[in-house]
Write a protein that holds these residues in place. Structure first.
Motif, mmCIF file in Angstrom:
data_model
loop_
_atom_site.group_PDB
_atom_site.id
_atom_site.type_symbol
_atom_site.label_atom_id
_atom_site.label_comp_id
_atom_site.label_asym_id
_atom_site.label_seq_id
_atom_site.Cartn_x
_atom_site.Cartn_y
_atom_site.Cartn_z
ATOM 1 N N ASP A 123 -1.050 -3.914 11.090
ATOM 2 C CA ASP A 123 -1.975 -4.904 11.030
ATOM 3 C C ASP A 123 -2.714 -4.675 9.548
ATOM 4 O O ASP A 123 -3.516 -3.679 9.507
ATOM 5 C CB ASP A 123 -3.042 -5.048 11.940
ATOM 6 C CG ASP A 123 -3.989 -6.154 11.794
ATOM 7 O OD1 ASP A 123 -3.764 -7.184 10.951
ATOM 8 O OD2 ASP A 123 -4.979 -6.022 12.520
ATOM 9 N N THR A 124 -2.715 -5.320 8.551
ATOM 10 C CA THR A 124 -3.082 -5.010 7.209
ATOM 11 C C THR A 124 -4.701 -5.334 7.377
ATOM 12 O O THR A 124 -5.404 -4.791 6.229
ATOM 13 C CB THR A 124 -2.239 -6.046 6.088
ATOM 14 O OG1 THR A 124 -2.456 -7.194 6.712
ATOM 15 C CG2 THR A 124 -1.059 -5.659 5.943
ATOM 16 N N ALA A 125 -5.177 -5.984 8.193
ATOM 17 C CA ALA A 125 -6.584 -6.296 8.396
ATOM 18 C C ALA A 125 -7.508 -4.887 8.666
ATOM 19 O O ALA A 125 -8.450 -4.745 8.332
ATOM 20 C CB ALA A 125 -6.951 -7.290 9.137
ATOM 21 N N THR A 158 -8.908 2.295 3.869
ATOM 22 C CA THR A 158 -8.850 2.601 2.462
ATOM 23 C C THR A 158 -8.916 3.976 1.708
ATOM 24 O O THR A 158 -8.650 4.033 0.720
ATOM 25 C CB THR A 158 -10.140 1.635 1.581
ATOM 26 O OG1 THR A 158 -11.255 1.940 2.033
ATOM 27 C CG2 THR A 158 -9.554 -0.123 1.791
ATOM 28 N N LYS A 159 -9.507 4.657 2.605
ATOM 29 C CA LYS A 159 -9.563 6.214 2.333
ATOM 30 C C LYS A 159 -8.213 6.834 2.487
ATOM 31 O O LYS A 159 -7.948 7.833 1.888
ATOM 32 C CB LYS A 159 -10.471 6.804 3.008
ATOM 33 C CG LYS A 159 -12.007 6.195 2.807
ATOM 34 C CD LYS A 159 -12.846 7.157 3.720
ATOM 35 C CE LYS A 159 -14.308 6.554 3.348
ATOM 36 N NZ LYS A 159 -15.213 7.165 4.407
ATOM 37 N N TYR A 192 1.022 -1.073 -0.007
ATOM 38 C CA TYR A 192 0.050 0.110 0.109
ATOM 39 C C TYR A 192 0.965 1.317 -0.033
ATOM 40 O O TYR A 192 2.159 1.073 0.453
ATOM 41 C CB TYR A 192 -0.780 0.200 1.285
ATOM 42 C CG TYR A 192 -1.899 -1.036 1.315
ATOM 43 C CD1 TYR A 192 -3.014 -0.872 0.807
ATOM 44 C CD2 TYR A 192 -1.638 -2.389 2.229
ATOM 45 C CE1 TYR A 192 -4.011 -1.987 0.904
ATOM 46 C CE2 TYR A 192 -2.524 -3.536 1.884
ATOM 47 C CZ TYR A 192 -3.574 -3.054 1.481
ATOM 48 O OH TYR A 192 -4.724 -4.094 1.722
ATOM 49 N N GLN A 193 0.424 2.418 -0.436
ATOM 50 C CA GLN A 193 0.844 3.587 -0.529
ATOM 51 C C GLN A 193 0.078 4.383 0.006
ATOM 52 O O GLN A 193 -1.262 4.628 -0.356
ATOM 53 C CB GLN A 193 1.617 3.863 -1.884
ATOM 54 C CG GLN A 193 2.290 5.418 -1.715
ATOM 55 C CD GLN A 193 3.113 5.439 -3.105
ATOM 56 O OE1 GLN A 193 2.991 4.942 -4.230
ATOM 57 N NE2 GLN A 193 4.314 6.384 -3.177
ATOM 58 N N ASN A 194 0.455 5.569 0.810
ATOM 59 C CA ASN A 194 -0.362 6.636 1.418
ATOM 60 C C ASN A 194 -0.723 7.593 0.457
ATOM 61 O O ASN A 194 -0.008 7.998 -0.457
ATOM 62 C CB ASN A 194 0.189 7.123 2.688
ATOM 63 C CG ASN A 194 -0.617 7.977 3.515
ATOM 64 O OD1 ASN A 194 -1.127 8.909 3.132
ATOM 65 N ND2 ASN A 194 -0.889 7.688 4.747
#
Length: 163
Positions: A135-137, A141-142, A91-93
């Motif tokens: 924790d990727t859970a 997503t925003k 992921y990237q911010n």
């Protein structure tokens, strides 16, 4: 003036070593880490040598530099576990592109296999990162954009996926 420079080098390098050890600051380049460790050790030895009145001749200074370098190299060789290498950028911010969530692996020197981790990495400077576990859970997503970029810093021949 020389004393002040040696004290400043000792304070800065010792602070970086302690921050790397006890906080989330991570020196991601083993050569930079070794240079900082060597500068800290050598400046400490020079401070102690000046306090005791030793290290006055160029020969004693040269042997001290060589001996401290040799001890630092032996210490680094025996205690260094390996660098964490990014395999996938997950992921990237969206708001801060220097923040990523990465899957990293490390091959240990004296054991078989690899250690794995998923971390939130903020790139501070070219050799310095701020690493926190995540924790990727529970990812918002925003705030994060899913990337799945395969970096392969371990240089594996086949593409591996995250467990």
């Amino acid at each position: 003036m020389k004393k002040t420079i040696i004290y400043i080098i000792f304070l800065i390098t010792s602070a970086l070593i302690l921050l790397n050890r006890y906080t989330e600051l991570y020196i991601n380049n083993s050569l930079v880490h070794f240079i900082i460790f060597y500068a800290s050790s050598l400046s400490l030895v020079f401070i102690i040598g000046r306090f005791w009145g030793k290290l006055k001749t160029p020969k004693s200074i040269f042997f001290t530099i060589f001996f401290v370098g040799l001890l630092c190299f032996i210490n680094a060789f025996l205690t260094w576990g390996g660098d964490w290498k990014t395999q996938n950028i997950l992921y990237q911010n969206i708001n801060a592109p220097r923040k990523t969530i990465e899957f990293q692996m490390r091959g240990d020197r004296f054991s078989f296999g690899y250690k794995k981790r998923i971390v939130n990495r903020t790139k501070l400077f070219p050799a310095f990162d701020w690493i926190t576990d995540i924790d990727t859970a529970a990812i918002n997503t925003k705030e994060w954009k899913k990337n799945e970029i395969y970096v392969n810093e371990m240089k594996f021949h086949s593409q591996n996926t995250v467990d």
